[in-house]
Write a protein that holds these residues in place. Structure first.
Motif, PDB file in Angstrom:
ATOM      1  N   ARG A 208       0.854  -1.182   0.000  1.00 13.06           N
ATOM      2  CA  ARG A 208       0.000   0.000   0.000  1.00 13.06           C
ATOM      3  C   ARG A 208       0.897   1.241   0.000  1.00 13.06           C
ATOM      4  N   ALA A 209       0.888   1.960  -1.094  1.00 14.58           N
ATOM      5  CA  ALA A 209       1.771   3.122  -1.234  1.00 14.58           C
ATOM      6  C   ALA A 209       1.206   4.318  -0.491  1.00 14.58           C
TER       7      ALA A 209
ATOM      8  N   TYR B 249       0.071  -1.731 -10.708  1.00 18.43           N
ATOM      9  CA  TYR B 249      -0.639  -0.771  -9.868  1.00 18.43           C
ATOM     10  C   TYR B 249      -2.110  -1.169  -9.750  1.00 18.43           C
ATOM     11  N   LEU B 250      -2.689  -0.924  -8.580  1.00 16.50           N
ATOM     12  CA  LEU B 250      -4.086  -1.230  -8.304  1.00 16.50           C
ATOM     13  C   LEU B 250      -4.816   0.043  -7.911  1.00 16.50           C
TER      14      LEU B 250
ATOM     15  N   LEU C  73       0.946  -6.464  -6.211  1.00 19.92           N
ATOM     16  CA  LEU C  73       0.002  -5.370  -6.420  1.00 19.92           C
ATOM     17  C   LEU C  73       0.437  -4.176  -5.585  1.00 19.92           C
ATOM     18  N   ILE C  74       0.521  -3.021  -6.223  1.00 24.53           N
ATOM     19  CA  ILE C  74       0.892  -1.789  -5.521  1.00 24.53           C
ATOM     20  C   ILE C  74      -0.348  -0.903  -5.491  1.00 24.53           C
ATOM     21  N   ASP C  75      -0.950  -0.790  -4.322  1.00 21.01           N
ATOM     22  CA  ASP C  75      -2.222  -0.092  -4.154  1.00 21.01           C
ATOM     23  C   ASP C  75      -1.995   1.417  -4.138  1.00 21.01           C
ATOM     24  N   VAL C  76      -2.509   2.103  -5.158  1.00 18.79           N
ATOM     25  CA  VAL C  76      -2.394   3.563  -5.222  1.00 18.79           C
ATOM     26  C   VAL C  76      -3.739   4.238  -4.991  1.00 18.79           C
ATOM     27  N   SER C  77      -4.747   3.458  -4.609  1.00 16.64           N
ATOM     28  CA  SER C  77      -6.107   3.993  -4.516  1.00 16.64           C
ATOM     29  C   SER C  77      -6.275   5.013  -3.397  1.00 16.64           C
TER      30      SER C  77
END
Length: 351
Positions: free
Chosen positions: A8-9, A27-28, A48-52
């Motif tokens: 989670r970014a 990216y997610l 998965l890199i969460d940018v939401s």
């Protein structure tokens, strides 16, 4: 289920660094397309890199009257934001034409632009698909292709791009803002860096035609993140609309769609500016430059509109089962331009 890592970014810099540091990154955002493709085995990210949750969901005014729409803004929020239907109703209409209310509440602006084709052969891992696995062939060419491309396709891929929003952005001459985390000095024909790892790409250049590399949907470089959509200030007196033909009234992708912008000279009734983009016909939104050139400077009567649209669609090369798309696009474009001409003329006569 195939295992994958999750990060989670907390910032753009963290997201870009995680992309560079982890294997098989993706990216997610809202996940409305990516998660489905993971379930089908089409996408198999290792990380998965969460940018939401990045603070990129604002709709802001720009100097001169344009708008900046953050990439993590939800489609439903953007469509209803007071500045969007007021300044650019074309964007609101295109967003509301896509998917269902539930999906629009989750899907993001950036993710909308990055969604992948709905070609059933792409989504079925047992079928040949150059977009999914380059070099395997295109099963759609000899298969069921009534929903596939009639413009700009290649022997390697006949898929279409599904986004309604992307068609509107192409007609509005919008820009897409991208962040890489680098020094922004790379430069390219498709975008300009500003020195801090950010560059902008014209919406008309963002998506690619398939050519020999249908696996490349866009001009995004590895690790880049869509951060915003940049809309220009609306021209005073310009009118616009978005229309879409589909198999059912909602929750369906376009067989053909049109985004049109028209500005008439109030003194002569001649076209000062026209923009026409077609959706559902190609691997990317199709900017109808041939029709635009024919209309610019002309009085847009029925014959002029007919000739302009026909000149554009003379380039179409329908396949065995999708010639109906050319007819749909022709009728949509003619009707859109005629409707806008009436609206613009009425506005000119108003006190």
């Amino acid at each position: 289920m195939k295992p994958f890592g999750y990060v989670r970014a907390g910032s753009l810099r963290e997201a870009a660094a995680a992309y560079a540091a982890h294997p098989g990154p993706h990216y997610l955002g809202g996940g409305t397309n990516l998660v489905d493709l993971m379930k089908l085995g089409v996408e198999t990210p290792a990380t998965l890199i969460d940018v939401s949750r990045l603070p990129l969901d604002a709709v802001e005014e720009r100097p001169g009257g344009g708008l900046r729409i953050g990439a993590t803004a939800r489609n439903s929020d953007v469509a209803a934001h007071p500045l969007v239907p007021t300044r650019h109703p074309l964007v609101s209409r295109a967003l509301l034409a896509g998917a269902s209310g539930q999906l629009r509440n989750v899907a993001t602006i950036g993710g909308n632009l990055l969604q992948r084709t709905r070609c059933p052969y792409f989504q079925d891992v047992s079928k040949a698909c150059n977009k999914r696995l380059p070099g395997t062939g295109c099963a759609a060419l000899e298969g069921v292709h009534r929903e596939h491309a009639v413009l700009g396709y290649s022997a390697h891929c006949i898929a279409t791009h599904p986004s309604d929003l992307a068609v509107a952005l192409a007609a509005l001459d919008a820009d897409i803002e991208l962040y890489s985390g680098g020094d922004g000095s790379g430069g390219s024909d498709s975008g300009e860096g500003d020195g801090d790892g950010t560059r902008t790409v014209a919406a008309t250049d963002f998506h690619r035609l398939p050519g020999d590399h249908p696996e490349r949907d866009t001009v995004i470089r590895p690790g880049e993140i869509v951060t915003a959509v940049l809309l220009p200030a609306p021209a005073p007196g310009a009118v616009s609309l978005y229309r879409k033909a589909r198999d059912r009234a909602s929750y369906a992708f376009a067989l053909a769609s049109v985004a049109a912008v028209l500005d008439l000279d109030p003194a002569t009734g001649r076209v000062r500016h026209v923009a026409l983009a077609l959706g559902g016909l190609a691997h990317r939104p199709w900017r109808a430059t041939t029709a635009e050139r024919a209309l610019t400077g002309a009085v847009p009567d029925a014959d002029t509109v007919r000739r302009a649209v026909d000149a554009e669609l003379d380039r179409a090369r329908p396949l065995r089962d999708n010639a109906h798309k050319v007819v749909l696009a022709r009728n949509l474009a003619r009707d859109a331009l005629t409707t806008l001409t009436t609206h613009a003329a009425t506005a000119r006569r108003a006190p």
